[in-house]
Write a protein that holds these residues in place. Structure first.
Motif, PDB file in Angstrom:
ATOM      1  N   TYR A  83      -3.822   1.193  12.419  1.00  0.00           N
ATOM      2  CA  TYR A  83      -5.010   0.397  12.065  1.00  0.00           C
ATOM      3  C   TYR A  83      -4.574  -0.930  11.428  1.00  0.00           C
ATOM      4  O   TYR A  83      -5.057  -2.007  11.791  1.00  0.00           O
ATOM      5  CB  TYR A  83      -5.902   1.221  11.123  1.00  0.00           C
ATOM      6  N   GLY A 106      -7.922  -2.668   1.493  1.00  0.00           N
ATOM      7  CA  GLY A 106      -7.116  -2.924   2.689  1.00  0.00           C
ATOM      8  C   GLY A 106      -7.723  -4.040   3.537  1.00  0.00           C
ATOM      9  O   GLY A 106      -7.012  -4.921   4.023  1.00  0.00           O
ATOM     10  N   VAL A 163      -3.196   5.231   9.911  1.00  0.00           N
ATOM     11  CA  VAL A 163      -3.530   4.058   9.093  1.00  0.00           C
ATOM     12  C   VAL A 163      -2.568   2.917   9.426  1.00  0.00           C
ATOM     13  O   VAL A 163      -2.970   1.754   9.507  1.00  0.00           O
ATOM     14  CB  VAL A 163      -3.535   4.404   7.576  1.00  0.00           C
ATOM     15  N   SER A 212       0.274   7.340   6.653  1.00  0.00           N
ATOM     16  CA  SER A 212       0.110   8.021   7.942  1.00  0.00           C
ATOM     17  C   SER A 212       0.238   7.035   9.111  1.00  0.00           C
ATOM     18  O   SER A 212      -0.050   5.840   8.975  1.00  0.00           O
ATOM     19  CB  SER A 212      -1.258   8.698   7.991  1.00  0.00           C
ATOM     20  N   LYS A 226      -1.625  -1.669  -4.064  1.00  0.00           N
ATOM     21  CA  LYS A 226      -2.696  -0.673  -3.993  1.00  0.00           C
ATOM     22  C   LYS A 226      -2.059   0.705  -3.861  1.00  0.00           C
ATOM     23  O   LYS A 226      -1.556   1.074  -2.806  1.00  0.00           O
ATOM     24  CB  LYS A 226      -3.598  -0.917  -2.777  1.00  0.00           C
ATOM     25  N   TRP A 266       0.811   9.010  -1.947  1.00  0.00           N
ATOM     26  CA  TRP A 266       0.820   9.859  -3.147  1.00  0.00           C
ATOM     27  C   TRP A 266       2.051  10.769  -3.225  1.00  0.00           C
ATOM     28  O   TRP A 266       2.285  11.382  -4.251  1.00  0.00           O
ATOM     29  CB  TRP A 266      -0.448  10.721  -3.187  1.00  0.00           C
ATOM     30  N   ILE A 300       0.869  -1.191   0.000  1.00  0.00           N
ATOM     31  CA  ILE A 300       0.000   0.000   0.000  1.00  0.00           C
ATOM     32  C   ILE A 300       0.902   1.237   0.000  1.00  0.00           C
ATOM     33  O   ILE A 300       1.747   1.386   0.887  1.00  0.00           O
ATOM     34  CB  ILE A 300      -0.916   0.011   1.243  1.00  0.00           C
ATOM     35  N   THR A 301       0.732   2.086  -1.009  1.00  0.00           N
ATOM     36  CA  THR A 301       1.682   3.191  -1.173  1.00  0.00           C
ATOM     37  C   THR A 301       0.984   4.560  -1.149  1.00  0.00           C
ATOM     38  O   THR A 301      -0.201   4.660  -1.439  1.00  0.00           O
ATOM     39  CB  THR A 301       2.462   3.033  -2.503  1.00  0.00           C
ATOM     40  N   ALA A 303      -1.935   5.020  -3.957  1.00  0.00           N
ATOM     41  CA  ALA A 303      -2.809   6.050  -3.387  1.00  0.00           C
ATOM     42  C   ALA A 303      -3.858   6.449  -4.419  1.00  0.00           C
ATOM     43  O   ALA A 303      -3.555   6.534  -5.614  1.00  0.00           O
ATOM     44  CB  ALA A 303      -1.980   7.260  -2.988  1.00  0.00           C
ATOM     45  N   PRO A 304      -5.075   6.737  -3.979  1.00  0.00           N
ATOM     46  CA  PRO A 304      -6.141   7.117  -4.914  1.00  0.00           C
ATOM     47  C   PRO A 304      -5.812   8.397  -5.687  1.00  0.00           C
ATOM     48  O   PRO A 304      -6.283   8.591  -6.802  1.00  0.00           O
ATOM     49  CB  PRO A 304      -7.360   7.361  -4.012  1.00  0.00           C
ATOM     50  N   ALA A 329      -9.930   2.320  -0.820  1.00  0.00           N
ATOM     51  CA  ALA A 329      -8.788   1.977   0.049  1.00  0.00           C
ATOM     52  C   ALA A 329      -9.208   1.062   1.188  1.00  0.00           C
ATOM     53  O   ALA A 329      -8.532   0.066   1.488  1.00  0.00           O
ATOM     54  CB  ALA A 329      -8.158   3.250   0.608  1.00  0.00           C
ATOM     55  N   PHE A 355       3.588  -1.072   3.958  1.00  0.00           N
ATOM     56  CA  PHE A 355       2.782   0.143   3.896  1.00  0.00           C
ATOM     57  C   PHE A 355       3.631   1.379   4.104  1.00  0.00           C
ATOM     58  O   PHE A 355       4.501   1.408   4.984  1.00  0.00           O
ATOM     59  CB  PHE A 355       1.704   0.063   4.994  1.00  0.00           C
TER      60      PHE A 355
HETATM   61  P1  ADP Z   1      -2.286  10.395   3.601  1.00  0.00           P
HETATM   62  O1  ADP Z   1      -3.136  11.014   4.648  1.00  0.00           O
HETATM   63  O2  ADP Z   1      -0.965  10.998   3.444  1.00  0.00           O
HETATM   64  O3  ADP Z   1      -2.987  10.179   2.286  1.00  0.00           O
HETATM   65  P2  ADP Z   1      -2.808   7.672   4.289  1.00  0.00           P
HETATM   66  O4  ADP Z   1      -2.174   6.873   5.357  1.00  0.00           O
HETATM   67  O5  ADP Z   1      -4.249   8.008   4.449  1.00  0.00           O
HETATM   68  O6  ADP Z   1      -1.925   8.957   4.167  1.00  0.00           O
HETATM   69  O7  ADP Z   1      -2.639   6.982   2.877  1.00  0.00           O
HETATM   70  C1  ADP Z   1      -1.531   6.192   2.504  1.00  0.00           C
HETATM   71  C2  ADP Z   1      -2.048   4.981   1.736  1.00  0.00           C
HETATM   72  O8  ADP Z   1      -2.882   4.237   2.627  1.00  0.00           O
HETATM   73  C3  ADP Z   1      -2.921   5.317   0.532  1.00  0.00           C
HETATM   74  O9  ADP Z   1      -2.699   4.348  -0.475  1.00  0.00           O
HETATM   75  C4  ADP Z   1      -4.316   5.187   1.099  1.00  0.00           C
HETATM   76  O10 ADP Z   1      -5.300   4.941   0.113  1.00  0.00           O
HETATM   77  C5  ADP Z   1      -4.132   3.992   1.996  1.00  0.00           C
HETATM   78  N1  ADP Z   1      -5.181   3.847   3.011  1.00  0.00           N
HETATM   79  C6  ADP Z   1      -5.852   4.794   3.676  1.00  0.00           C
HETATM   80  N2  ADP Z   1      -6.742   4.232   4.515  1.00  0.00           N
HETATM   81  C7  ADP Z   1      -6.638   2.891   4.378  1.00  0.00           C
HETATM   82  C8  ADP Z   1      -7.275   1.745   4.968  1.00  0.00           C
HETATM   83  N3  ADP Z   1      -8.234   1.873   5.884  1.00  0.00           N
HETATM   84  N4  ADP Z   1      -6.872   0.522   4.567  1.00  0.00           N
HETATM   85  C9  ADP Z   1      -5.894   0.366   3.667  1.00  0.00           C
HETATM   86  N5  ADP Z   1      -5.264   1.384   3.079  1.00  0.00           N
HETATM   87  C10 ADP Z   1      -5.620   2.638   3.419  1.00  0.00           C
END
Ligand code: ADP
Length: 481
Positions: free
Chosen positions: A236, A213, A233, A230, A176, A152, A149-150, A178-179, A209, A227
């Motif tokens: 989690y 996930g 996440v 943040s 997967k 952006w 999981i990467t 980042a969106p 996501a 991963f």
């Molecule tokens: P940011 O706030 O910098 O976008 P995130 O931790 O939210 O950091 O996002 C980093 C990666 O984790 C992205 O690919 C995002 O889609 C993914 N992500 C966010 N929430 C979840 C989740 N509940 N399960 C799996 N992947 C997630």
């Protein structure tokens, strides 16, 4: 527009058609224009991708490292040859200046090269036995299917830092991205395809996501989740992976201090602090978040810094003159604005910048330096992820080390000094996974990168980067002697 619709789910060597009803619009953060739409995949696609990865693992995991390495070499070559086009796509979806984007693509390719080289060097051990009739071997074996999981902020290099070592070790992958930045991921997967990667070894799922996930977490076939993102996440993922005791590599947030001592080369400290803070518009987990400058050199440092920051040009990353692109989205601007507002309200003074109005044409804000900053401001406690540099002065080495360590984060820290004893003393005292001494670019393929405390678990880069993707099996042999 690059294309009205981009196929972005790749399972078992096939690109799936995109249902326009189940797609996500990708837009350019510099212009807010739509670039294309990608597939909005979820649990079902992830399940299929995991199944394909599991089947492919049966043969990929058994290939010799040398054979796997050939494909990684090829992917490296293809990526380098296409760096300009890939960099342009990266700038359009992420915003960073084109020169930085091309640099990132070349850096991403360098990880493929490094792990192409490492693929044949997954050594085991022969343990001297204390019993005459026993022999003991430790054999490294690939973990199995990996969920990657990467984020952006580095849409290209964050992928190859994970996939390079995982594939070299013999694992197969479901990626997967980042969106916000799926297009670089699509391009990288196409490169693997062109390089001759067997179907199912690398799979890509874009979309929801949480749903993707969740499937990675609950599907027993996924043995390891890697991963970057943040800390929330990350926590989690750690909690939810407990059920099946999955292995985890986590590269999480940072709150990097820079300490400029009075024996530092000030010009060097100014240019490198600037590079650390404003590269990628402050959206890197290792960028300077807090700058502590010795009182004796603070005035000089601040004046030189101000001059350089004021000269930075903000704009569309595709414009050659641009030093700072837009922030990734409106929420990012909001967060930076709230950190700035909080600091000013609590007594910080604006040395330069500070105009944070969101332009109607993109998520732009000016690079900002703040002085008279105190410890209780949010900017000194939380990761800002934007172009604001808070300055504080200090006089005592022990006190500044204590301040630098006063955070739950522990990714990167930097010091500027020309004194050897201080270099060693302070490097040892800083509670961080990475310490840069007169250097702010520690993310390289040949060295271990990773945080301690709440900044993460595991290392990416170096021969250490393969460890997470290899199980060490102990084979105990009873023999006739
Ligand atoms: P940011 O706030 O910098 O976008 P995130 O931790 O939210 O950091 O996002 C980093 C990666 O984790 C992205 O690919 C995002 O889609 C993914 N992500 C966010 N929430 C979840 C989740 N509940 N399960 C799996 N992947 C997630």
């Amino acid at each position: 527009m690059i294309n009205s619709i981009t196929k972005s789910i790749y399972i078992n060597g096939q690109w799936l058609d995109v249902d326009p009803e189940k797609s996500d619009l990708i837009s350019n953060p510099a212009t807010l224009e739509a670039l294309t739409s990608v597939a909005h995949g979820g649990a079902e696609e992830t399940k299929q991708a995991i199944k394909a990865a599991d089947q492919a693992f049966q043969s990929w995991g058994k290939l010799s490292g040398r054979k796997r390495s050939k494909i990684l070499y090829k992917a490296h070559e293809l990526m380098l040859a296409d760096a300009e086009r890939l960099g342009t796509i990266l700038t359009m979806e992420q915003g960073k200046p084109l020169k930085e984007a091309i640099g990132e693509v070349k850096g991403a390719a360098a990880f493929l090269l490094w792990y192409a080289e490492e693929a044949s060097r997954a050594y085991g051990e022969w343990i001297p036995s204390s019993v005459r009739s026993k022999r003991m071997l430790v054999i490294p074996q690939p973990v199995g299917v990996v969920g990657a999981i990467t984020p952006w902020n580095f849409p290209s290099s964050m992928i190859t830092r994970k996939l390079g070592p995982a594939l070299a070790a013999g694992c197969t992958v479901v990626l997967k991205p980042a969106p916000e930045t799926p297009l670089s991921a699509v391009e990288i997967v196409k490169i693997f395809e062109q390089a001759g990667m067997p179907p199912g070894v690398v799979n890509l799922v874009t979309g929801d996501a949480e749903a993707i996930g969740k499937e990675m977490l609950t599907n027993k076939t996924v043995r390891h989740i890697t991963f970057t993102g943040s800390t929330n996440v990350g926590k989690y993922l750690m909690r939810e992976s407990a059920e099946h005791i999955k292995k985890l590599s986590l590269e999480l947030g940072g709150h990097a201090p820079i300490i400029v001592f009075d024996d530092a080369d000030i010009d060097k400290a100014v240019s490198l602090s600037l590079a650390s803070k404003f590269r990628n518009n402050g959206q890197t987990c290792i960028c300077a978040n807090r700058v502590f400058v010795h009182e004796a050199v603070a005035e000089d440092f601040q004046a030189k810094l101000k001059e350089k920051v004021e000269a930075l040009k903000v704009g569309n990353g595709l414009d050659e003159e641009t030093d700072l692109g837009p922030l990734i989205n409106a929420q990012a601007v909001e967060k930076v604005q709230s950190h700035l507002g909080d600091a000013i309200e609590k007594g910080a003074t604006v040395v330069c910048g500070g105009s944070l109005d969101e332009s109607e044409h993109g998520h732009f804000i000016s690079p900002t330096v703040l002085a008279n900053v105190s410890d209780h401001m949010r900017i000194m406690i939380e990761e800002t992820f934007g172009p604001i540099m808070p300055l504080q002065t200090f006089t005592d080495e022990d006190v500044v080390i204590e301040k630098a360590n006063q955070t739950d984060y522990g990714l990167a820290a930097y010091i500027f000094t020309e004194n050897t004893s201080r270099t060693i003393r302070v490097s040892e005292a800083l509670e961080y996974g990475i310490v840069g001494v007169n250097d702010v670019f520690p993310a390289v393929p040949e060295a271990p990168f990773g945080g301690i405390k709440q900044s993460g678990i595991g290392k990416e880069g170096g021969h250490h980067g393969m460890d997470d993707f290899l199980e060490k099996k102990f084979v105990s042999l009873g023999i006739d002697v």
